[in-house]
Write an enzyme that holds these catalytic residues in place. Structure first.
Site, short mmCIF file in Angstrom:
data_model
loop_
_atom_site.label_atom_id
_atom_site.label_comp_id
_atom_site.label_asym_id
_atom_site.label_seq_id
_atom_site.Cartn_x
_atom_site.Cartn_y
_atom_site.Cartn_z
N PHE A 125 -11.03 17.00 -34.18
CA PHE A 125 -9.82 17.80 -34.16
C PHE A 125 -8.68 17.09 -33.43
O PHE A 125 -8.89 16.47 -32.39
CB PHE A 125 -10.05 19.14 -33.42
CG PHE A 125 -11.14 19.98 -34.01
CD1 PHE A 125 -10.89 20.84 -35.06
CD2 PHE A 125 -12.43 19.91 -33.49
CE1 PHE A 125 -11.90 21.61 -35.60
CE2 PHE A 125 -13.45 20.68 -34.02
CZ PHE A 125 -13.19 21.54 -35.08
N ASP A 126 -7.49 17.22 -33.98
CA ASP A 126 -6.29 16.94 -33.21
C ASP A 126 -6.10 18.13 -32.26
O ASP A 126 -6.62 19.22 -32.51
CB ASP A 126 -5.10 16.83 -34.16
CG ASP A 126 -3.78 16.70 -33.43
OD1 ASP A 126 -3.71 15.89 -32.50
OD2 ASP A 126 -2.83 17.42 -33.78
N LYS A 127 -5.39 17.94 -31.14
CA LYS A 127 -5.22 19.06 -30.20
C LYS A 127 -3.97 19.88 -30.51
O LYS A 127 -4.07 21.03 -30.90
CB LYS A 127 -5.14 18.55 -28.75
CG LYS A 127 -4.98 19.70 -27.73
CD LYS A 127 -4.84 19.19 -26.31
CE LYS A 127 -3.45 18.64 -26.04
NZ LYS A 127 -2.40 19.72 -26.02
#
Length: 638
Positions: A312-314
C-alpha cells in the site's frame, strides 16, 4: 442465407413445435394405440428440430471447426438409419431446449453489465450562447459546451458545474448509493442521475472518453479477456470434439454396434466443459461492476486470487490524504479563547497546517473573525507573532517559544514528545508569554481500515506492506495503528518499484494499491495493480482493478470475489468432467442411452450455469461511504 436467418429467428418456436410433436407421438402410441401417429410425429419432430442444429454444424465446418452440433447431427442421422425416431426426436429437442435455457440463464448473468449500457445517456440539453435550449444527440456535444441537467435526468458528459446545485446519484460510477451534493466548481460524471435541483455543466469529456464510457468499454472488454482456465478449455475443445468423432468410429469398427457408436457421439458433447469457465467469469465481472469495481477480465481475476502480498501507498490510500487537528493539549482555563486567538492568527498565513487549525476551530462553532489584529509578523523557520485583541500571541515551533522566553514545564515537555511520536506536525501556541496550547496536525487514517485489513488476511493475504515517501516516524505510527506488517518509508517512486521487484523475486504474488497517479510505475510493476479512486485516466488505464469509490470495503470484496470466482470455475470444470465420466460408465453398464444421455448432458450445462449465477449475488452491497475530508469523518488521525 435468408433461410438461415429465418431459422435462427424462430428457433424458439421450432423448439416448441418439436415438443408438441413429441407429446403427440406418445399420445398416438399410448392413448390411440397408433404406431403410425407415433412414428410420423417423431420423424417430423426430428426433422424440424434437426434443421437449426445442422445449419450451425455447417457454419462451423465452413470455418474448419468440428462443433458439438456436428456430433449431434451425425447422431441424429445414425438414429434415423437404425429407425430410432423417438431417440432422434428427443435428442434434437433436448439440444434445442438446452440452448434456449442456456441463453435465458446466461442473459441473467450479463444483466448487470447490460444495465450499464442501458444507463448511458442518449441525448443532452445543450445551452446555446444566446441562452436558448436545444435537445441534441449525445454525439453532437463537444468539449467546452454547456449542458443543462434537470431533476431526474442523467448527466450526459463528464464536466464541471458552472451554475446550480443538487444531489447526484453516482452509483453507476462508484457503486455508492448515497446521493452526493454538487454545487458550482464540483466535478460530475456521465451517467450520474440528478435527484433534485438543476445543474449547468461545462463538458470536459464527451462520448466514449467519459469515465462512464470507459467503464462500459472496460467491462465489455473484460468479458472477452480469457482466464488461463478458459484458454486451456478452448484449446482442449478443439482437439476433444474431433477425438470424440474418432472414438465413435473406432467403437463401431471394433464392436460393429452402430447404436452404441452413435450414443458415444451424444455423450461426448463437451458443452458443460466449454461453457463452465466463461459463465463464471462473466458473472464475477458483473458482480464487481454493479459495486463500482472494475476487474479487467478472467486473467486478472485468476491472478488476483493468487495474491498473497498487498503493498500500500500511505497518503490517499491508507489515509484520506488531508490534514486535520489530531491532538489538543491545553494549559489554560479558557481553552476556547486560546483556540480563537490561534485561528485568527493562522488566518494571516496560507500554510496548510493553518488551514487545518482554522477548520478545526470552525467545527467547534467558535467565532474568531471579529477579533482585531493590530500587529503581526512572520518569523522564518519558526512561525508567526501577532497582537490580537490586546493579547500577544505566538504560533509556531519550539524555536519560536525559546526565542521569546516561553518555558515548558516537565509535563508540557512530555506532552510535546508524545505528540511528536505519533508523527504529527506540532504547532505550539503561547498567549501573553505563557504556553497555552500544543496542537498536533496530521493526516486522517481511513475509518474502519484496521478491520478491513484484517478481512484481507482472513481471505488469504499473508503480507501487508506500506511503501511511502513520508517520514519513518509517521509511517511507523500509522502501521502500528492499523496493523501493517512491514514498513518502508522516505521512498522515491522508483524505490517503491525496486521493493516490489524484490517481493516478486522472493516468490510472492504482489498487488499494489495506490491512487493510480503518482504510483502508476508501482501499479504497473506488480502482478496486480489496484487503483483507489474514480475519474482518473491513469487509474483506469494503468491498473488491473479499479475501485471507483476508493473504499477498502470494495477492495476486500474484490479480493474475495476473485477467489470465489476462481473456485466457482474449478467447480464447474469438475462438474463437467464428472458428468462425462458418469455417462461413459452408464453407457458401459447399460443404463444410459442416447436420449437419457442427452438429457443428462443438457442438465449438466444448466447446472454449471446456475452454479455460476450464484456469483451475481455474492457479498453484500457496500453501505458505508468513505469521507472525502476531515469535516466528514470521526476516524483516527495521525
Amino acid at each position: 442465407m435468408k433461410f438461415q436467418r429465418f431459422i435462427q429467428k424462430y428457433q424458439t418456436q421450432i423448439t416448441l413445435i418439436s415438443a408438441i410433436l413429441i407429446v403427440l407421438g406418445f399420445a398416438g402410441k399410448y392413448l390411440f394405440n397408433s404406431m403410425v401417429i407415433y412414428n410420423w410425429a417423431f420423424i417430423l419432430a426430428s426433422i424440424i428440430a434437426a434443421v437449426p442444429i445442422m445449419i450451425h454444424a455447417y457454419q462451423a465446418l465452413r470455418v474448419k471447426v468440428v462443433s458439438i452440433e456436428l456430433l449431434v447431427s451425425i447422431a441424429v442421422i445414425g438414429a434415423f438409419i437404425i429407425g430410432e425416431y423417438n431417440e432422434s426426436a428427443i435428442v434434437t429437442f433436448l439440444f434445442l431446449f438446452g440452448s434456449y435455457l442456456e441463453e435465458r440463464t446466461l442473459s441473467k448473468t450479463r444483466q448487470s453489465i447490460k444495465s450499464l449500457t442501458q444507463m448511458a445517456p442518449a441525448t443532452a440539453v445543450l445551452l446555446n450562447t444566446d441562452g436558448s435550449q436545444e435537445e441534441v444527440d449525445i454525439d453532437d456535444v463537444d468539449e467546452g459546451d454547456h449542458v443543462l441537467v434537470k431533476t431526474g435526468a442523467s448527466v450526459p458528459v463528464d464536466g464541471k458545474v458552472v451554475s446550480g446545485s443538487g444531489y447526484l446519484d453516482e452509483s453507476v460510477i462508484t457503486g455508492e448509493s448515497k446521493a452526493v451534493a454538487k454545487t458550482k466548481g464540483d466535478d460530475v460524471f456521465s451517467g450520474s442521475i440528478l435527484g433534485n435541483g438543476t445543474l449547468t455543466v461545462e463538458a470536459t469529456k464527451v462520448g466514449e472518453d467519459t469515465t462512464f464510457g470507459k467503464i462500459i468499454e472496460l467491462v465489455e472488454d473484460a468479458q472477452d479477456a480469457k482466464s488461463p482456465a478458459e484458454s486451456f478449455i478452448d484449446k482442449f475443445a478443439q482437439y476433444y470434439t474431433p477425438a470424440v468423432l474418432i472414438i465413435a468410429v473406432l467403437v463401431y469398427l471394433f464392436t460393429r454396434d452402430f447404436p452404441t457408436a452413435i450414443t458415444v457421439l451424444v455423450l461426448g458433447c463437451p458443452g458443460a466443459l466449454v461453457i463452465g469457465a466463461p459463465v463464471s467469469n462473466v458473472a464475477g465481472i458483473g458482480n464487481g461492476a454493479k459495486r463500482g469495481i472494475l476487474l479487467k477480465g478472467g486473467a486478472v481475476m485468476d491472478d488476483f486470487a493468487k495474491v498473497d502480498t498487498f503493498v500500500f501507498d500511505k497518503t490517499g490510500t491508507l489515509t484520506l490524504g488531508n490534514t486535520a487537528v489530531s491532538a489538543v493539549k491545553s494549559y489554560v482555563d479558557d481553552e476556547a479563547t486560546a483556540l480563537t486567538l490561534v485561528a485568527r492568527a493562522e488566518r494571516l498565513s496560507d500554510h496548510p497546517l493553518g488551514k487545518a487549525i482554522t477548520d478545526y476551530v470552525s467545527q467547534q462553532h467558535l467565532n474568531y473573525e471579529q477579533l482585531n489584529v493590530t500587529d503581526n509578523s512572520t518569523v522564518k523557520g519558526q512561525g508567526l507573532t501577532a497582537n490580537i485583541s490586546n493579547h500577544d500571541v505566538l504560533v509556531g515551533n519550539l524555536k519560536l517559544m525559546s526565542a521569546n522566553h516561553v518555558s515548558l514545564t516537565t509535563a508540557q515537555q512530555q506532552d510535546l514528545q508524545a505528540v511528536q511520536q505519533t508523527g504529527s506536525s506540532v504547532v505550539m501556541v503561547a498567549v501573553d508569554g505563557q504556553l497555552a496550547l500544543i496542537l498536533g496536525v496530521s493526516d486522517t487514517i481511513r475509518p474502519g481500515i484496521k478491520a478491513q485489513l484484517q478481512a484481507l488476511r482472513d481471505h488469504g493475504a499473508k503480507h501487508l506492506v506500506m511503501l511511502t515517501g513520508d517520514n519513518q516516524i509517521t509511517a511507523q505510527y500509522v502501521a502500528s495503528q492499523i496493523g501493517i506488517d512491514e514498513v518502508h518509508a522516505e521512498l522515491l517512486p522508483e524505490e517503491k518499484v525496486d521493493y516490489i521487484k524484490q517481493f516478486k523475486d522472493q516468490g510472492r504474488h504482489v498487488a499494489f494499491v495506490g491512487d493510480g497517479i503518482n504510483d502508476s510505475p508501482a501499479i504497473a510493476t506488480a502482478q496486480i495493480g489496484i487503483a483507489m479512486g474514480s475519474g482518473t485516466d491513469v487509474a483506469i488505464e494503468t491498473s488491473d482493478v479499479v475501485l471507483m469509490q476508493s473504499s477498502f470495503e470494495a477492495l476486500v470484496h474484490a479480493y474475495s470475489l476473485s477467489k470465489k470466482t476462481v473456485l466457482n470455475t474449478k467447480e464447474n470444470i469438475f462438474i463437467a468432467i464428472a458428468v462425462v465420466v458418469f455417462l461413459l460408465i452408464g453407457l458401459i453398464a447399460g443404463f444410459i442411452y442416447m436420449a437419457s444421455g442427452m438429457f443428462v448432458h443438457e442438465a449438466s450445462i444448466l447446472v454449471v450455469i446456475f452454479n455460476a449465477m450464484r456469483l451475481i449475488g455474492y457479498g453484500k452491497l457496500p453501505t458505508t461511504k468513505q469521507p472525502k475530508n476531515s469535516q466528514q469523518t470521526s476516524g483516527n488521525l495521525i
